[in-house]
Scaffold this motif. Structure first.
Motif, short mmCIF file in Angstrom:
data_model
loop_
_atom_site.label_atom_id
_atom_site.label_comp_id
_atom_site.label_asym_id
_atom_site.label_seq_id
_atom_site.Cartn_x
_atom_site.Cartn_y
_atom_site.Cartn_z
N PRO A 128 -11.29 5.94 -12.26
CA PRO A 128 -11.25 5.31 -13.76
C PRO A 128 -12.98 5.52 -14.24
O PRO A 128 -13.28 4.95 -15.81
N GLU A 129 -13.81 5.89 -13.34
CA GLU A 129 -15.05 6.32 -13.36
C GLU A 129 -15.16 7.38 -14.82
O GLU A 129 -16.35 8.01 -15.61
N ALA A 130 -13.98 8.26 -15.23
CA ALA A 130 -13.98 9.56 -15.69
C ALA A 130 -12.83 9.02 -17.27
O ALA A 130 -13.32 10.27 -17.88
N GLY A 131 -12.88 7.92 -16.79
CA GLY A 131 -12.61 7.27 -18.27
C GLY A 131 -11.44 6.05 -18.40
O GLY A 131 -10.81 5.89 -16.97
N PRO A 132 -10.85 5.53 -19.22
CA PRO A 132 -9.96 4.61 -18.84
C PRO A 132 -8.92 4.61 -18.63
O PRO A 132 -8.06 5.70 -19.02
N VAL A 133 -8.02 3.90 -17.31
CA VAL A 133 -7.28 4.03 -16.75
C VAL A 133 -5.95 3.12 -17.16
O VAL A 133 -6.28 1.77 -17.26
N ILE A 134 -5.22 2.93 -17.64
CA ILE A 134 -3.74 2.22 -17.61
C ILE A 134 -2.86 2.02 -16.58
O ILE A 134 -2.24 3.05 -17.02
N LEU A 135 -2.34 1.55 -15.64
CA LEU A 135 -1.39 1.48 -15.03
C LEU A 135 -0.49 0.88 -15.85
O LEU A 135 -0.46 -0.33 -15.99
N ALA A 136 0.72 1.48 -16.13
CA ALA A 136 1.96 0.89 -16.71
C ALA A 136 3.22 1.00 -15.99
O ALA A 136 4.03 1.87 -17.22
N SER A 137 2.86 1.52 -14.64
CA SER A 137 4.06 2.06 -14.24
C SER A 137 5.21 1.23 -14.42
O SER A 137 6.44 2.05 -13.47
N GLY A 138 5.84 0.26 -14.47
CA GLY A 138 6.18 -0.28 -15.22
C GLY A 138 6.91 -1.61 -13.19
O GLY A 138 6.11 -1.10 -12.44
N PRO A 139 8.42 -1.82 -13.69
CA PRO A 139 8.41 -2.82 -11.73
C PRO A 139 9.21 -1.74 -10.65
O PRO A 139 9.73 -2.43 -9.63
N LEU A 140 9.50 -0.27 -11.65
CA LEU A 140 9.87 0.49 -10.86
C LEU A 140 9.07 1.51 -10.42
O LEU A 140 9.22 2.53 -9.81
N THR A 141 7.88 0.54 -10.00
CA THR A 141 6.80 1.63 -9.37
C THR A 141 6.82 2.46 -8.03
O THR A 141 7.63 2.28 -6.98
N SER A 142 7.07 4.33 -7.88
CA SER A 142 6.81 4.65 -7.50
C SER A 142 6.56 4.65 -6.05
O SER A 142 5.47 3.59 -6.00
N PRO A 143 6.92 4.36 -5.05
CA PRO A 143 6.07 4.37 -3.81
C PRO A 143 4.90 4.71 -3.14
O PRO A 143 3.80 4.06 -3.03
N PRO A 144 4.23 6.11 -3.64
CA PRO A 144 3.36 6.69 -3.20
C PRO A 144 2.33 5.93 -4.41
O PRO A 144 1.07 5.52 -3.80
N LEU A 145 2.62 5.82 -5.91
CA LEU A 145 1.47 4.88 -6.49
C LEU A 145 1.43 3.41 -6.38
O LEU A 145 0.50 2.81 -6.37
N ALA A 146 2.64 3.00 -5.94
CA ALA A 146 2.63 1.55 -4.95
C ALA A 146 1.35 0.99 -4.35
O ALA A 146 0.69 0.39 -3.91
N SER A 147 1.73 2.15 -2.94
CA SER A 147 0.41 2.30 -2.43
C SER A 147 -0.54 2.18 -2.62
O SER A 147 -1.42 1.96 -1.98
N ALA A 148 -0.94 3.22 -3.70
CA ALA A 148 -2.11 3.45 -4.05
C ALA A 148 -2.62 2.27 -4.82
O ALA A 148 -3.74 1.95 -4.95
N VAL A 149 -2.19 1.24 -5.43
CA VAL A 149 -2.50 -0.36 -6.50
C VAL A 149 -2.90 -0.83 -5.11
O VAL A 149 -3.74 -1.56 -5.20
N GLN A 150 -1.85 -1.06 -3.49
CA GLN A 150 -1.92 -1.59 -2.49
C GLN A 150 -3.78 -1.42 -1.79
O GLN A 150 -4.09 -2.34 -1.70
N GLU A 151 -3.52 0.23 -1.84
CA GLU A 151 -5.29 0.66 -1.53
C GLU A 151 -6.04 -0.02 -1.87
O GLU A 151 -7.03 -0.45 -1.61
N LEU A 152 -6.11 0.16 -3.48
CA LEU A 152 -6.89 -0.49 -4.21
C LEU A 152 -7.55 -1.85 -4.19
O LEU A 152 -8.60 -2.42 -3.83
N THR A 153 -6.50 -2.55 -4.56
CA THR A 153 -6.39 -3.62 -4.58
C THR A 153 -6.71 -4.70 -3.00
O THR A 153 -7.80 -6.06 -2.85
N GLY A 154 -6.42 -3.97 -2.48
CA GLY A 154 -6.52 -4.81 -1.08
C GLY A 154 -5.72 -5.96 -0.62
O GLY A 154 -6.18 -6.95 0.33
N ARG A 155 -4.89 -5.84 -1.80
CA ARG A 155 -3.75 -7.21 -0.97
C ARG A 155 -2.61 -6.29 -1.21
O ARG A 155 -2.21 -5.17 -2.14
N GLU A 156 -1.28 -7.01 -0.53
CA GLU A 156 -0.26 -7.08 -0.97
C GLU A 156 0.26 -7.00 -1.76
O GLU A 156 -0.36 -8.34 -2.60
N ASN A 157 1.41 -5.89 -2.72
CA ASN A 157 1.73 -6.48 -4.26
C ASN A 157 2.73 -7.44 -4.07
O ASN A 157 3.86 -7.46 -2.76
#
Length: 457
Positions: A128-157
């Motif tokens: 995000p430091e390189a510019g705004p990022v919008i995560l709109a990957s929806g309810p069927l977010t792919s497993p790799p991206l979902a894992s990345a979100v989980q790692e970033l937030t530090g919480r389970e989805n």
């Protein structure tokens, strides 16, 4: 603005976000993994594909869903404009020809000179430091991206299960048994916008027993730990398990309908709603299901009028992923710790097509403002959009679930209004008046979805 807005996901929220950011002058890169990488529910690579119902809900301004869509019209929503242009008869609801709608959304996005559409799966969250990022990957977010979100937030989805209703060919419905009508004659056409399959009490009991005993699709290993469902989209068999009359008082309630073949009100009614502009396809309203395909074919043909129905799509169940918005997000849809990271649509905890579009609108506008060094905007809570964004970011994080538009989210009226209908209309009048005042301070956001930035005109 030298930097760009990066958007992951070309569904309803991502497409709307891309358009809104671009019409404010931002350069946008929109990533969509389909058709190269598919999901369990999508059938095409078009942007904005509707995977569940083809209805965006009520169009009546005195209904929460209707108010939400009117606010989006006033705000220049691209997707609501396209939905209006591709609507099909559905009484007081806004339903669309799903294929025509998605094709048109894709064409509009592709044609915008500020939007670069890239067909690629994003497996990591861009910096995000390189510019705004919008995560709109929806309810069927792919497993790799979902894992990345989980790692970033530090919480389970968090997640819930969402189910899709079957679709049949209109010509295969036996109209000597079924009949056309809208509840209480609330339709636009003289013959009625819905096809109704009436059941007697004996037929209902037989159908109910078969439904309860039918075999379901087995959940996969990662789904078995917590087989919970979102209350607003329960599979028909899950709802039926709550009691013999749960369906008769739920999606099969016969109120406002009389069978012209018998002159009597049915004990229960299965309604079908037009699914495409040609009127050749109809979906079973409220019949999202996770039954095995063979079982669906057997059980659904027990509904009077559908004995010889041609099913072009059976129902299915899929896992939907979303973050704990109250713990992570601001009302601007920015992440609390990463101000240039935005979440939009169902992954942010918004439920319903129009709600997802609203999230995309806000995230797109605020991402463009972020590029300019401006603070994010928050809509007034008395508007339906403002109330939704407030709820998904300020509710109790414990047990948080996605939320649809409803008047229970807005602040109470200053003066007491008697009667549910009058009260809803008062809420809507207040919301639209407040939104108009708010837009006076932000004229660049008024409805004009075709306008290009001044430098391009």
């Amino acid at each position: 603005m030298d930097r760009e807005v990066q958007i992951i996901g070309g569904g309803l929220a991502g497409s709307e976000a891309a358009w809104q950011a671009a019409r404010l002058g931002a350069r946008v890169t929109l990533y969509e993994m389909r058709p190269h990488t598919t999901t369990p529910a999508h059938v095409s690579g078009e942007l904005g594909e509707l995977v569940c119902s083809n209805s965006l809900g009520s169009n009546l301004p005195g209904r929460a869903a209707g108010l939400l869509k009117q606010e989006l019209r006033d705000l220049g929503s691209l997707l609501i404009q396209v939905a209006d242009a591709h609507s099909v008869p559905a009484g007081s609801a806004l339903a669309v020809d799903r294929e025509g709608f998605a094709v048109a959304v894709t064409a509009r996005i592709r044609a915008h000179p500020y939007i670069n559409l890239i067909r690629q799966e994003i497996r990591e969250i861009p910096d995000p430091e390189a510019g705004p990022v919008i995560l709109a990957s929806g309810p069927l977010t792919s497993p790799p991206l979902a894992s990345a979100v989980q790692e970033l937030t530090g919480r389970e989805n968090l997640y819930f299960y969402d189910a899709i209703a079957p679709i049949v060919e209109a010509e295969s419905i036996d109209m000597s048994i079924a009949f056309r009508a809208s509840r209480y004659d609330r339709g636009e056409s003289e013959v009625g916008d819905y096809i109704n399959c009436p059941l007697t009490e004996v037929e209902y009991t037989t159908f109910y027993s078969a439904l309860i005993g039918a075999q379901r699709v087995a959940l996969r290993d990662f789904e078995r730990d917590d087989p919970s469902f979102f209350e607003g989209c329960l599979p028909i068999e899950v709802l039926a398990a709550r009691g013999k009359r749960a369906l008769a008082f739920g999606p099969l309630r016969p109120v406002g309908l009389h069978n012209p073949h018998t002159g009597r009100r049915p004990y229960a009614v299965v309604q079908l709603r037009q699914d495409n502009a040609a009127g050749s396809l109809y979906n079973l309203v409220g019949f999202q299901t996770n039954l095995r395909y063979g079982e669906q074919d057997r059980v659904l043909r027990m509904i009077p009028g559908l004995a010889n129905a041609e099913f072009v799509r059976y129902g299915s169940l899929h896992r939907n992923t979303y973050v704990n918005g109250p713990a992570l997000l601001q009302p601007t849809l920015q992440h609390r710790n990463f101000r240039q990271l935005f979440f939009a649509g169902q992954i942010a905890g918004l439920e319903g097509y129009a709600g997802n579009i609203a999230g995309g609108w806000l995230a797109g506008v605020n991402a463009a403002r972020s590029l300019r060094g401006q603070d994010g905007l928050v809509l007034p809570r008395s508007t339906m959009i403002g109330a939704l964004m407030h709820y998904i970011t300020q509710a109790d994080p414990q047990g948080f679930q996605p939320m649809k538009a409803n008047f229970g989210l807005v602040p109470p009226l200053a003066k007491r209004v008697r009667g549910k209908r009058a009260r809803r209309e008062a809420y809507a009048e207040r919301a639209l008046s407040t939104l108009n005042e708010w837009l006076t301070a932000h004229p660049e956001l008024r409805a004009n979805p075709d306008a290009l930035p001044a430098s391009l005109e």
